[in-house]
Design an enzyme around this catalytic site. Structure first.
Site, PDB file in Angstrom:
ATOM      1  N   LYS A   3       0.867  -1.183   0.000  1.00 17.01           N
ATOM      2  CA  LYS A   3       0.000   0.000   0.000  1.00 17.01           C
ATOM      3  C   LYS A   3       0.901   1.230   0.000  1.00 17.01           C
ATOM      4  CE  LYS A   3      -3.843   1.988   2.687  1.00 17.01           C
ATOM      5  NZ  LYS A   3      -4.652   1.836   3.914  1.00 17.01           N
ATOM      6  N   SER A  23      -9.628  -0.487   7.174  1.00 19.57           N
ATOM      7  CA  SER A  23      -9.114  -0.365   5.807  1.00 19.57           C
ATOM      8  C   SER A  23      -8.417  -1.582   5.233  1.00 19.57           C
ATOM      9  CB  SER A  23      -8.181   0.832   5.695  1.00 19.57           C
ATOM     10  OG  SER A  23      -8.953   1.983   5.561  1.00 19.57           O
ATOM     11  N   SER A  46      -9.577   1.828   2.969  1.00 23.03           N
ATOM     12  CA  SER A  46      -8.721   2.582   2.073  1.00 23.03           C
ATOM     13  C   SER A  46      -7.660   1.764   1.347  1.00 23.03           C
ATOM     14  CB  SER A  46      -8.028   3.693   2.863  1.00 23.03           C
ATOM     15  OG  SER A  46      -7.141   3.136   3.819  1.00 23.03           O
TER      16      SER A  46
HETATM   17  N1  GLN Z   1     -12.873   4.308   6.662  1.00 19.25           N
HETATM   18  C1  GLN Z   1     -12.167   4.749   7.822  1.00 19.25           C
HETATM   19  C2  GLN Z   1     -11.749   6.185   7.656  1.00 19.25           C
HETATM   20  O1  GLN Z   1     -12.051   6.754   6.681  1.00 19.25           O
HETATM   21  C3  GLN Z   1     -10.984   3.863   8.090  1.00 19.25           C
HETATM   22  C4  GLN Z   1      -9.807   4.137   7.244  1.00 19.25           C
HETATM   23  C5  GLN Z   1      -8.650   3.271   7.567  1.00 19.25           C
HETATM   24  O2  GLN Z   1      -8.783   2.231   8.222  1.00 19.25           O
HETATM   25  N2  GLN Z   1      -7.484   3.723   7.149  1.00 19.25           N
HETATM   26  O3  GLN Z   1     -11.136   6.769   8.471  1.00 19.25           O
END
Ligand code: GLN
Length: 496
Positions: free
Chosen positions: A74, A173, A149
């Protein structure tokens, strides 16, 4: 040859070389990029160099379990000499001076890094649409999101471009894109994998972890990623563990005898799509056949986890992202009148709208006069949520439920309504607030042919148990073996 196990076996039997596997991954990435946009940077020369070294290591008898396996990281994890963008204009041309700890460990384990995967900017989002480099599309249906994400990582594995990727999980994410893309994703216990070299979003929640087709692949990746690192003060000293140790073939038809699965009322109520509920119920029936029993439990404070998360995560983000000031890293505005104007223009140009929204919310909840009412209160409720889980684990070993309330949704469907987007995280954020591990595994498909994920959560350091339960389920089901190539919805991505 999609899974790590398939590829490792072919490498060991000399049916394929690491160079051939890398070339295959690189050409599949090129072919899939226009339709799914899973990658931000592809490192052709670096991949072929690492693959040659892997082949040499094998020739000289120094192959490890992951030697020669192509993977991708990532783009929030720093890779020495290779661009690390966080999917942001702010870091569009940033080349990291050193490797993240997990990146280093995976290099040392012999993996072949082919590139950096697309994601929501600074890992803020639930759909991988908040990327400066364009949205990631779901390999099962490119009109839908891949989840976020770590959407590029999930899509890359699902489409068969690489057998495994890293991701990071701050509020879901890893698990959420794994569920929406039909693969496995494990969020380890906080502190098990070092955050050194992971560009910080919310430091008390950020957790690196693996994405792969199956539990066995996640276990192999975790073996390489986990380990103490003195450069991260929250990294834990733990005895070395082989996470594949419980995954050996079992003679028993009921390998889960004695396992107690907790079913929280809060995860099976309104708001869960009927297709998702059906697939999760069928998975629970399968787990019972393997010997597990289910017990009803309650997690009363878990309903506050989304509001608590969306106070704490932005608060930490607003502090962490102050370092992007046009002086130390990345983008700087071309024209400005004085220092303040330079800061303002640099940040206005460098950050996308969701990142700005988080910084505004975070600054607000930390400001004098609101700190006690929002930030402090959220920290107190965070403790109540953790207490619920500790209590629940007195009467069960793992907690099961859907990973997400729905399968993948259409691109653009939620971008105009941040609260709708945040509600995707309803089942995943609690594990980050408590620091406990959780895995998402494929458990079926909705009526529209899109994958559904089952989430299994465990107590601190119970990764081996979660992986074992997932593995036993995967020995009697084939959801994790389905590939989008067989889905009529995808003609653009062909995966042999
Ligand atoms: N969807 C969550 C956010 O927008 C989690 C994102 C993540 O785990 N990086 O913060």
């Amino acid at each position: 040859m999609r899974t790590i196990a398939d590829q490792a076996e072919a490498l060991a039997a000399r049916r394929v070389s690491a160079v051939e596997l890398a070339e295959q991954a690189l050409s599949r990435i090129d072919a899939a990029q226009p339709s799914i946009n899973a990658f931000i940077t592809v490192d052709r020369a670096g991949a072929l160099h690492a693959a040659r070294e892997a082949d040499m290591a094998r020739e000289s008898g120094h192959a490890q379990p992951l030697t020669g396996i192509p993977i991708a990281h990532k783009d929030v994890l720093m890779t020495a000499g290779l661009r690390t963008t966080c999917a942001s204009r702010m870091l569009e041309t940033f080349v990291a001076p050193y490797d993240a700890h997990v990146v280093r460990r995976l290099r040392d384990a012999g993996t072949v890094l082919v590139g950096k995967t697309n994601m929501d900017e600074f890992a803020m989002g639930s759909s991988s649409e908040n990327s400066y480099f364009g949205a990631v599309h779901n390999p099962w249906n490119p009109r839908c999101v891949a989840g976020g994400s770590s959407g590029g990582s999930a899509a890359a594995v699902a489409a068969g471009l690489v057998a495994a990727c890293t991701g990071t999980d701050t509020g879901g994410s890893i698990r959420q894109p794994a569920a929406l893309s039909g693969i496995c994703g494990l969020k380890p216990t906080y502190g098990l994998c070092s955050r050194y070299g992971l560009i910080a979003f919310a430091s008390s929640l950020d957790t690196p972890g693996p994405l792969a087709h199956d539990a066995h692949g996640c276990a192999l990746m975790l073996n390489a990623m986990a380990g103490h690192d003195a450069r991260d003060s929250t990294s834990l000293v733990r005895p070395p563990t082989d996470y594949t140790r419980d995954l050996m073939a079992s003679a028993s038809a009921r390998p889960l005898d004695g396992l107690r699965i907790g079913l929280p009322a809060q995860y099976f109520g309104d708001g869960v799509d009927a297709d998702v509920a059906r697939a999760v119920d069928a998975a629970l029936a399968e787990l019972r056949k393997l010997g597990a029993s289910t017990v009803d439990i309650t997690l009363p404070a878990v309903r506050y986890s989304v509001p608590v998360y969306y106070v704490i995560a932005p608060a930490e983000a607003s502090s962490n992202l102050s370092r992007f000031d046009g002086v130390r890293y990345g983008h700087r505005a071309a024209r400005y009148t004085d220092l303040d104007d330079m800061y303002r223009k640099t940040r206005a140009e460098g950050f996308g709208p969701e990142v700005k929204r988080r910084i505004l919310v975070g600054t607000y909840v930390l400001s004098h006069g609101y700190y006690d009412a929002y930030y402090l209160k959220a920290q107190q409720v965070r403790r109540l949520i953790a207490d619920d889980f500790v209590r629940a684990y007195a009467s069960c070993d793992v907690i099961a439920g859907p990973t997400t309330p729905t399968a993948a949704f259409a691109c653009g469907a939620k971008t105009g309504d941040p609260v709708q987007m945040y509600l995707n995280d309803i089942f995943t954020v609690a594990a980050n607030l408590t620091g406990m591990p959780a895995i998402s595994i494929p458990c079926g498909f909705g009526a529209d042919g899109l994958p559904v994920g089952l989430q299994l959560q465990g107590n601190h350091f119970d990764e081996a148990r979660l992986l074992n339960v997932a593995h036993r389920f995967q020995q009697v089901t084939d959801w994790h073996r389905r590939s989008p190539a067989r889905s009529a919805a995808v003609s653009e991505v062909s995966v042999p």
